[in-house]
Write an enzyme that holds these catalytic residues in place. Sequence first.
Site, PDB file in Angstrom:
ATOM      1  N   ASN A 146     -12.659  19.395  10.261  1.00  0.00           N
ATOM      2  CA  ASN A 146     -11.828  20.590  10.155  1.00  0.00           C
ATOM      3  C   ASN A 146     -10.400  20.221  10.562  1.00  0.00           C
ATOM      4  O   ASN A 146     -10.094  20.050  11.735  1.00  0.00           O
ATOM      5  CB  ASN A 146     -12.377  21.701  11.061  1.00  0.00           C
ATOM      6  N   ASN A 151      -7.390  27.968   7.381  1.00  0.00           N
ATOM      7  CA  ASN A 151      -8.172  28.337   6.196  1.00  0.00           C
ATOM      8  C   ASN A 151      -9.652  28.561   6.501  1.00  0.00           C
ATOM      9  O   ASN A 151     -10.472  28.676   5.586  1.00  0.00           O
ATOM     10  CB  ASN A 151      -8.003  27.285   5.082  1.00  0.00           C
ATOM     11  N   ASP A 173     -12.588  20.736   5.698  1.00  0.00           N
ATOM     12  CA  ASP A 173     -11.602  20.978   4.647  1.00  0.00           C
ATOM     13  C   ASP A 173     -10.908  19.687   4.226  1.00  0.00           C
ATOM     14  O   ASP A 173     -11.200  18.595   4.740  1.00  0.00           O
ATOM     15  CB  ASP A 173     -10.577  22.025   5.106  1.00  0.00           C
ATOM     16  N   HIS A 246     -24.969  24.860 -14.656  1.00  0.00           N
ATOM     17  CA  HIS A 246     -25.081  26.263 -14.259  1.00  0.00           C
ATOM     18  C   HIS A 246     -23.815  26.692 -13.530  1.00  0.00           C
ATOM     19  O   HIS A 246     -23.056  25.868 -13.030  1.00  0.00           O
ATOM     20  CB  HIS A 246     -26.288  26.470 -13.343  1.00  0.00           C
ATOM     21  N   ARG A 325     -18.891  13.132 -11.256  1.00  0.00           N
ATOM     22  CA  ARG A 325     -20.324  13.084 -11.030  1.00  0.00           C
ATOM     23  C   ARG A 325     -20.889  14.369 -11.629  1.00  0.00           C
ATOM     24  O   ARG A 325     -20.438  15.475 -11.311  1.00  0.00           O
ATOM     25  CB  ARG A 325     -20.627  12.973  -9.530  1.00  0.00           C
ATOM     26  N   ASP A 327     -23.646  17.079 -12.202  1.00  0.00           N
ATOM     27  CA  ASP A 327     -24.806  17.665 -11.551  1.00  0.00           C
ATOM     28  C   ASP A 327     -25.845  18.103 -12.583  1.00  0.00           C
ATOM     29  O   ASP A 327     -25.507  18.667 -13.626  1.00  0.00           O
ATOM     30  CB  ASP A 327     -24.354  18.871 -10.712  1.00  0.00           C
ATOM     31  N   GLU A 356     -26.287  12.733 -12.719  1.00  0.00           N
ATOM     32  CA  GLU A 356     -27.396  12.920 -11.782  1.00  0.00           C
ATOM     33  C   GLU A 356     -28.683  13.033 -12.577  1.00  0.00           C
ATOM     34  O   GLU A 356     -29.013  14.095 -13.117  1.00  0.00           O
ATOM     35  CB  GLU A 356     -27.219  14.167 -10.915  1.00  0.00           C
ATOM     36  N   HIS A 422     -26.839  14.573   0.249  1.00  0.00           N
ATOM     37  CA  HIS A 422     -26.965  15.954   0.713  1.00  0.00           C
ATOM     38  C   HIS A 422     -28.274  16.589   0.258  1.00  0.00           C
ATOM     39  O   HIS A 422     -28.621  17.683   0.712  1.00  0.00           O
ATOM     40  CB  HIS A 422     -25.781  16.778   0.198  1.00  0.00           C
ATOM     41  N   ASP A 423     -29.008  15.927  -0.645  1.00  0.00           N
ATOM     42  CA  ASP A 423     -30.266  16.451  -1.172  1.00  0.00           C
ATOM     43  C   ASP A 423     -31.497  15.856  -0.488  1.00  0.00           C
ATOM     44  O   ASP A 423     -32.614  16.270  -0.785  1.00  0.00           O
ATOM     45  CB  ASP A 423     -30.372  16.154  -2.675  1.00  0.00           C
ATOM     46  N   ASP A 467     -32.304  19.043   3.548  1.00  0.00           N
ATOM     47  CA  ASP A 467     -31.445  20.219   3.547  1.00  0.00           C
ATOM     48  C   ASP A 467     -32.118  21.384   4.307  1.00  0.00           C
ATOM     49  O   ASP A 467     -33.252  21.732   4.015  1.00  0.00           O
ATOM     50  CB  ASP A 467     -31.183  20.604   2.085  1.00  0.00           C
ATOM     51  N   ARG A 471     -27.151  17.962   6.554  1.00  0.00           N
ATOM     52  CA  ARG A 471     -25.770  18.416   6.364  1.00  0.00           C
ATOM     53  C   ARG A 471     -25.102  18.773   7.692  1.00  0.00           C
ATOM     54  O   ARG A 471     -24.328  19.721   7.782  1.00  0.00           O
ATOM     55  CB  ARG A 471     -25.751  19.606   5.397  1.00  0.00           C
TER      56      ARG A 471
END
Length: 584
Positions: A146, A151, A173, A246, A325, A327, A356, A422-423, A467, A471
Amino acid sequence: MNRLAILHRATDNYAYVCSNYDVCIMIKTGKGEIDRIQLIHGDPYHWTNGKWCNDRAAMEKTGSDEHYDYWQILITTPTRRLRYGFQLSNKKESVFLGEDGFYSIPPNKTDKYFAFPFVHSTEVFAPPNWVKDTVWYQIFPERFANGNKKNDVPGTLAWGSTPPKPDNFFGGDLDGIIDHIPYLKDLGITGIYFTPLFTAKSNHKYDTIDYLEIDPQFGDKKTLKKLIDICHKNGIKVMLDAVFNHSGFYFPPFQDVLKNGPDSKYKDWFHIREFPIQTKPLPNYDTFAFTPYMPKLNTQNPEVRNYLLKVARYWVEEFNIDGWRLDVANEVDHTFWRDFRNQIKAIKPDVYILGEIWHDAMPWLRGDQFDAVMNYPLTRNVLALFANRTITSEEFISKMTKVIHMYPATVNASAFNLVGSHDTPRILHECDGDIRKVKQIFTFLLTFIGTPCIYYGDEIGMDGDGDPGCRKCMEWDISKQDRDMFSHIQKLIQLRKQEPLLANEGSLRFISFRENGFAFVKASNNKKILVAFNVSNKERSFSLPQEYADLKPINLYSGQAQTSKTIKLDAYGFAILEFNSSYN
């Protein structure tokens, strides 16, 4: 010989252009079935005195998996035209394989042979040259640092004050990333992959609201330009995440459909099965998985295509990003990805396009769509051997041999290799907290072929389940960082940069030390580097292959000379040995 186990097609990873005049040919045969293979080859129009003029060349067995042996050869085609067939032999028989089947002797007519009609230079698989030398670092922006509290969204929590949840925010950020570019440069990072930066409701940002704006909690476009400029000045490439399969639930066109139903001008932007729209118990429109908050975009709709291609062009043209990348890339139609490639490569030819895809991705890797995919087959095998010990080292060699031969060699150099993201659970979690196993895994990752990626915090020993546990906020308190792990990865990256054989140069083969260990060898000209691993929980000694027995290697990691004909490795230990005939 088992003819049913002999496999070849004149396309994809079995036959492909390597350069203007060179073609690589591969064939699979039943494991242990064939002793030698000769490739009979020539220009189909080259005849003398009524006979076809052809040559014979011995193919090399380049590896074996559980069921197959793999054979390869590189053929130079002076006229760029090629017909070829295989003479396969063992102790009992010799047969010829051509395009329409097996023959007892090689046919006289060239139409019985496999055809490579013409070697076009445009068909060489050519990812950006810089990628093979890049070491990536994946950043989940909301959890890295941060740097600007102005923000922060309402309800932002103090940094790392509580475990991560799917819906909490800590204020990470772009300014925070800018503040820590020196940290990444010190580690040796030369590429950053950001999970989505665009406006979205969630903390992960895969539910896009506005594809043309930076999420205000991360900063603004001016800050992103500053970040990219600083990265480029420090030799760091920047890759953004494109979520084109999506949108988010609050994407204005989807909100319009919710409001106006079949009268919405955007109703064909999505895959809606019936009206009125419902989200429970299951959505009556196509989504990512079954998540109602991520409606699937209809990329076959011309308006959707034009909008998303505009987005793709915009961030390359205006911000000079170095890669996309993509998704959930396997659920988007191939025609869209071909248009995507053509349009962004026209703007910046050396943009890296990464898909991916978690399974066999050959349909996307024919040079007309992606430069690479995320190498999850490698990930699964690495975790199974080093972290979980659910396979033996011999099984690992078998499975990795299959992975290497799954795609053309020209594809493997740009493969995006990762062991966490992150997955997925963090690598330390997968290793049950055993730092020795983590060191082994990064040693493999950073000395193997492909382009490796480190998930933020793994280099300092951060832990976490899947997850949302993976994270967590980045740990910036040095007293809480595993600095030995940092130094280990830093050293491996330095070695990779100094020695091309620890990246993507040379040929590769595996050596089995039975169930307790293995090695792989990278070789070119008069130099070989052997990377060895003891995957057992006890100290082990492994005999060097006879061809290395009289050589005196240098351990590149320790800097010490190796004097013994055996490699002695600690429990979960490793060695990186350089054999150079010029100093032996």
